[in-house]
Design a protein around this motif. Structure first.
Motif, PDB file in Angstrom:
ATOM      1  N   LEU A 134       0.830  -1.196   0.000  1.00 28.19           N
ATOM      2  CA  LEU A 134       0.000   0.000   0.000  1.00 28.19           C
ATOM      3  C   LEU A 134       0.867   1.249   0.000  1.00 28.19           C
ATOM      4  O   LEU A 134       1.963   1.252   0.558  1.00 28.19           O
ATOM      5  CB  LEU A 134      -0.917   0.002   1.227  1.00 28.19           C
ATOM      6  N   PRO A 135       0.385   2.331  -0.603  1.00 30.24           N
ATOM      7  CA  PRO A 135       1.125   3.603  -0.544  1.00 30.24           C
ATOM      8  C   PRO A 135       1.250   4.071   0.902  1.00 30.24           C
ATOM      9  O   PRO A 135       0.371   3.826   1.723  1.00 30.24           O
ATOM     10  CB  PRO A 135       0.245   4.556  -1.373  1.00 30.24           C
ATOM     11  N   THR A 136       2.352   4.732   1.210  1.00 35.14           N
ATOM     12  CA  THR A 136       2.570   5.228   2.565  1.00 35.14           C
ATOM     13  C   THR A 136       2.801   6.735   2.544  1.00 35.14           C
ATOM     14  O   THR A 136       3.394   7.281   1.614  1.00 35.14           O
ATOM     15  CB  THR A 136       3.791   4.545   3.215  1.00 35.14           C
ATOM     16  N   TYR A 137       2.318   7.385   3.581  1.00 31.23           N
ATOM     17  CA  TYR A 137       2.447   8.842   3.709  1.00 31.23           C
ATOM     18  C   TYR A 137       3.866   9.216   4.105  1.00 31.23           C
ATOM     19  O   TYR A 137       4.477   8.583   4.971  1.00 31.23           O
ATOM     20  CB  TYR A 137       1.444   9.325   4.765  1.00 31.23           C
ATOM     21  N   ARG A 138       4.422  10.263   3.442  1.00 29.70           N
ATOM     22  CA  ARG A 138       5.755  10.757   3.774  1.00 29.70           C
ATOM     23  C   ARG A 138       5.681  12.119   4.464  1.00 29.70           C
ATOM     24  O   ARG A 138       6.153  12.288   5.576  1.00 29.70           O
ATOM     25  CB  ARG A 138       6.621  10.849   2.515  1.00 29.70           C
ATOM     26  N   ASP A 139       5.120  13.093   3.801  1.00 25.73           N
ATOM     27  CA  ASP A 139       4.961  14.402   4.436  1.00 25.73           C
ATOM     28  C   ASP A 139       3.885  15.209   3.724  1.00 25.73           C
ATOM     29  O   ASP A 139       3.322  14.766   2.717  1.00 25.73           O
ATOM     30  CB  ASP A 139       6.290  15.183   4.488  1.00 25.73           C
ATOM     31  N   MET A 140       3.616  16.413   4.254  1.00 29.59           N
ATOM     32  CA  MET A 140       2.532  17.238   3.733  1.00 29.59           C
ATOM     33  C   MET A 140       2.927  18.709   3.811  1.00 29.59           C
ATOM     34  O   MET A 140       3.606  19.135   4.749  1.00 29.59           O
ATOM     35  CB  MET A 140       1.255  16.994   4.537  1.00 29.59           C
ATOM     36  N   ILE A 186      -7.720  26.464   0.325  1.00 28.82           N
ATOM     37  CA  ILE A 186      -6.603  25.765   0.941  1.00 28.82           C
ATOM     38  C   ILE A 186      -6.062  24.728  -0.033  1.00 28.82           C
ATOM     39  O   ILE A 186      -6.814  23.915  -0.578  1.00 28.82           O
ATOM     40  CB  ILE A 186      -7.048  25.079   2.245  1.00 28.82           C
ATOM     41  N   TYR A 187      -4.767  24.769  -0.270  1.00 23.35           N
ATOM     42  CA  TYR A 187      -4.076  23.793  -1.113  1.00 23.35           C
ATOM     43  C   TYR A 187      -3.234  22.889  -0.210  1.00 23.35           C
ATOM     44  O   TYR A 187      -2.459  23.373   0.622  1.00 23.35           O
ATOM     45  CB  TYR A 187      -3.175  24.480  -2.130  1.00 23.35           C
ATOM     46  N   ILE A 188      -3.397  21.602  -0.371  1.00 25.41           N
ATOM     47  CA  ILE A 188      -2.641  20.633   0.435  1.00 25.41           C
ATOM     48  C   ILE A 188      -1.880  19.706  -0.510  1.00 25.41           C
ATOM     49  O   ILE A 188      -2.464  19.129  -1.429  1.00 25.41           O
ATOM     50  CB  ILE A 188      -3.571  19.802   1.339  1.00 25.41           C
ATOM     51  N   LYS A 189      -0.592  19.603  -0.279  1.00 26.45           N
ATOM     52  CA  LYS A 189       0.260  18.746  -1.110  1.00 26.45           C
ATOM     53  C   LYS A 189       0.783  17.591  -0.272  1.00 26.45           C
ATOM     54  O   LYS A 189       1.473  17.797   0.729  1.00 26.45           O
ATOM     55  CB  LYS A 189       1.428  19.560  -1.675  1.00 26.45           C
ATOM     56  N   PHE A 190       0.436  16.374  -0.677  1.00 27.46           N
ATOM     57  CA  PHE A 190       0.904  15.165   0.009  1.00 27.46           C
ATOM     58  C   PHE A 190       2.028  14.521  -0.800  1.00 27.46           C
ATOM     59  O   PHE A 190       1.966  14.468  -2.032  1.00 27.46           O
ATOM     60  CB  PHE A 190      -0.234  14.150   0.164  1.00 27.46           C
ATOM     61  N   ARG A 191       3.030  14.032  -0.110  1.00 23.39           N
ATOM     62  CA  ARG A 191       4.064  13.219  -0.751  1.00 23.39           C
ATOM     63  C   ARG A 191       3.831  11.777  -0.313  1.00 23.39           C
ATOM     64  O   ARG A 191       3.842  11.452   0.868  1.00 23.39           O
ATOM     65  CB  ARG A 191       5.466  13.692  -0.358  1.00 23.39           C
ATOM     66  N   ILE A 192       3.585  10.913  -1.309  1.00 26.22           N
ATOM     67  CA  ILE A 192       3.206   9.526  -1.061  1.00 26.22           C
ATOM     68  C   ILE A 192       4.263   8.605  -1.663  1.00 26.22           C
ATOM     69  O   ILE A 192       4.652   8.762  -2.823  1.00 26.22           O
ATOM     70  CB  ILE A 192       1.832   9.207  -1.681  1.00 26.22           C
ATOM     71  N   ALA A 193       4.719   7.642  -0.861  1.00 25.02           N
ATOM     72  CA  ALA A 193       5.694   6.653  -1.330  1.00 25.02           C
ATOM     73  C   ALA A 193       4.981   5.359  -1.681  1.00 25.02           C
ATOM     74  O   ALA A 193       4.140   4.867  -0.923  1.00 25.02           O
ATOM     75  CB  ALA A 193       6.749   6.396  -0.267  1.00 25.02           C
ATOM     76  N   HIS A 194       5.292   4.838  -2.853  1.00 23.94           N
ATOM     77  CA  HIS A 194       4.747   3.556  -3.296  1.00 23.94           C
ATOM     78  C   HIS A 194       5.912   2.743  -3.845  1.00 23.94           C
ATOM     79  O   HIS A 194       6.356   2.955  -4.957  1.00 23.94           O
ATOM     80  CB  HIS A 194       3.678   3.755  -4.372  1.00 23.94           C
ATOM     81  N   ASN A 204       9.542   2.149  -4.439  1.00 27.26           N
ATOM     82  CA  ASN A 204      10.693   3.054  -4.530  1.00 27.26           C
ATOM     83  C   ASN A 204      10.326   4.403  -5.130  1.00 27.26           C
ATOM     84  O   ASN A 204      11.189   5.272  -5.275  1.00 27.26           O
ATOM     85  CB  ASN A 204      11.808   2.407  -5.367  1.00 27.26           C
ATOM     86  N   GLU A 205       9.063   4.561  -5.500  1.00 28.80           N
ATOM     87  CA  GLU A 205       8.633   5.810  -6.121  1.00 28.80           C
ATOM     88  C   GLU A 205       7.954   6.711  -5.092  1.00 28.80           C
ATOM     89  O   GLU A 205       7.241   6.246  -4.207  1.00 28.80           O
ATOM     90  CB  GLU A 205       7.652   5.532  -7.266  1.00 28.80           C
ATOM     91  N   ILE A 206       8.200   8.015  -5.231  1.00 33.73           N
ATOM     92  CA  ILE A 206       7.544   9.009  -4.387  1.00 33.73           C
ATOM     93  C   ILE A 206       6.790   9.975  -5.288  1.00 33.73           C
ATOM     94  O   ILE A 206       7.382  10.621  -6.161  1.00 33.73           O
ATOM     95  CB  ILE A 206       8.554   9.772  -3.517  1.00 33.73           C
ATOM     96  N   ASN A 207       5.493  10.070  -5.103  1.00 35.02           N
ATOM     97  CA  ASN A 207       4.649  10.928  -5.924  1.00 35.02           C
ATOM     98  C   ASN A 207       4.002  12.008  -5.072  1.00 35.02           C
ATOM     99  O   ASN A 207       3.846  11.858  -3.858  1.00 35.02           O
ATOM    100  CB  ASN A 207       3.555  10.100  -6.616  1.00 35.02           C
ATOM    101  N   SER A 208       3.631  13.090  -5.741  1.00 34.06           N
ATOM    102  CA  SER A 208       2.957  14.196  -5.065  1.00 34.06           C
ATOM    103  C   SER A 208       1.502  14.258  -5.497  1.00 34.06           C
ATOM    104  O   SER A 208       1.188  14.078  -6.680  1.00 34.06           O
ATOM    105  CB  SER A 208       3.642  15.526  -5.385  1.00 34.06           C
ATOM    106  N   VAL A 209       0.636  14.493  -4.541  1.00 32.29           N
ATOM    107  CA  VAL A 209      -0.793  14.638  -4.797  1.00 32.29           C
ATOM    108  C   VAL A 209      -1.243  15.960  -4.203  1.00 32.29           C
ATOM    109  O   VAL A 209      -1.012  16.220  -3.016  1.00 32.29           O
ATOM    110  CB  VAL A 209      -1.598  13.476  -4.182  1.00 32.29           C
ATOM    111  N   VAL A 210      -1.857  16.799  -5.026  1.00 27.58           N
ATOM    112  CA  VAL A 210      -2.309  18.114  -4.571  1.00 27.58           C
ATOM    113  C   VAL A 210      -3.831  18.148  -4.590  1.00 27.58           C
ATOM    114  O   VAL A 210      -4.457  17.774  -5.583  1.00 27.58           O
ATOM    115  CB  VAL A 210      -1.748  19.239  -5.465  1.00 27.58           C
ATOM    116  N   ILE A 211      -4.414  18.581  -3.476  1.00 30.40           N
ATOM    117  CA  ILE A 211      -5.861  18.747  -3.428  1.00 30.40           C
ATOM    118  C   ILE A 211      -6.188  20.199  -3.094  1.00 30.40           C
ATOM    119  O   ILE A 211      -5.413  20.882  -2.422  1.00 30.40           O
ATOM    120  CB  ILE A 211      -6.523  17.801  -2.400  1.00 30.40           C
TER     121      ILE A 211
END
Length: 202
Positions: A123-129, A152-160, A162-169
């Protein structure tokens, strides 16, 4: 060794003493197959028709056996521990089923361990926000007619892996409050007895 089984599962396992050995062997075969492939309601109904047993009883017995096998593999129990759990904890006493279940656990141990390992999901894991609040500044004379709201803009960094992706809501305050309430309800649900039993089984 302490097998983590619900009272319902324990009772269903003990109820296996009321069936012929051939029926119990069919339940065990189906339970192992369901661990491999998932539960099939059609197969449960077919087994109920073939064995002349109520479908609900078949389902409950097989589910209890699945939980028993999963627990024995998860705890890496040896023969002595397994026998003690069946006799003392589950209350089988001198029932012939002790030998049957131990033999099945022994013969299926490697297969079940492999099957359960294959069920592991990465499962993807949370890194920071990071977050940012945007507010539109307008002259005071337009305040009454303005409907501008803070965003409000929130940017999550998600690790899956070896890859780390960013998700912005992007959200406003009211939706953020609603999201907070939903997450709080989810956290409270994690504390419920049924959820804890499921998490221990997994």
């Amino acid at each position: 060794m302490l097998l983590i089984l619900s009272d319902e599962h324990k009772q269903c396992l003990l109820s296996l003493r009321d069936f012929d050995d051939s029926i119990v062997e069919q339940f065990i075969r189906i339970a192992v197959e369901f661990i491999d492939r998932g539960i099939s309601s059609k197969m449960i109904q077919n087994a109920a028709n073939k064995l002349a047993v109520d479908s609900r009883t078949v389902e409950e017995s097989i589910t209890a056996l699945m939980q028993f096998f999963v627990e024995s593999v998860r705890q890496r129990s040896n023969d002595l521990q397994l026998e003690d759990a069946l006799i003392s904890q589950l209350g089988f006493g001198d029932s012939p089923l002790v030998g049957v279940l131990m033999e099945q656990c022994r013969s299926q141990r490697h297969h079940l361990t492999s099957s359960l390992n294959n069920l592991d999901i990465a499962l993807p894991t949370y890194r920071d926000m990071q977050w940012r609040l945007d507010v539109e500044i307008i002259p005071s004379k337009y305040l009454r007619s303005s409907t501008s709201l803070p965003i409000i803009y929130i940017k999550f960094r998600i690790a899956h892996g070896n890859e780390i992706n960013s998700v912005v809501i992007e959200t406003d305050v009211s939706n953020l409050i609603h999201l907070t309430h939903v997450l709080e309800e989810a956290l409270n649900e994690l504390k419920s007895p049924s959820t804890r039993r499921l998490m221990r089984a997994l």
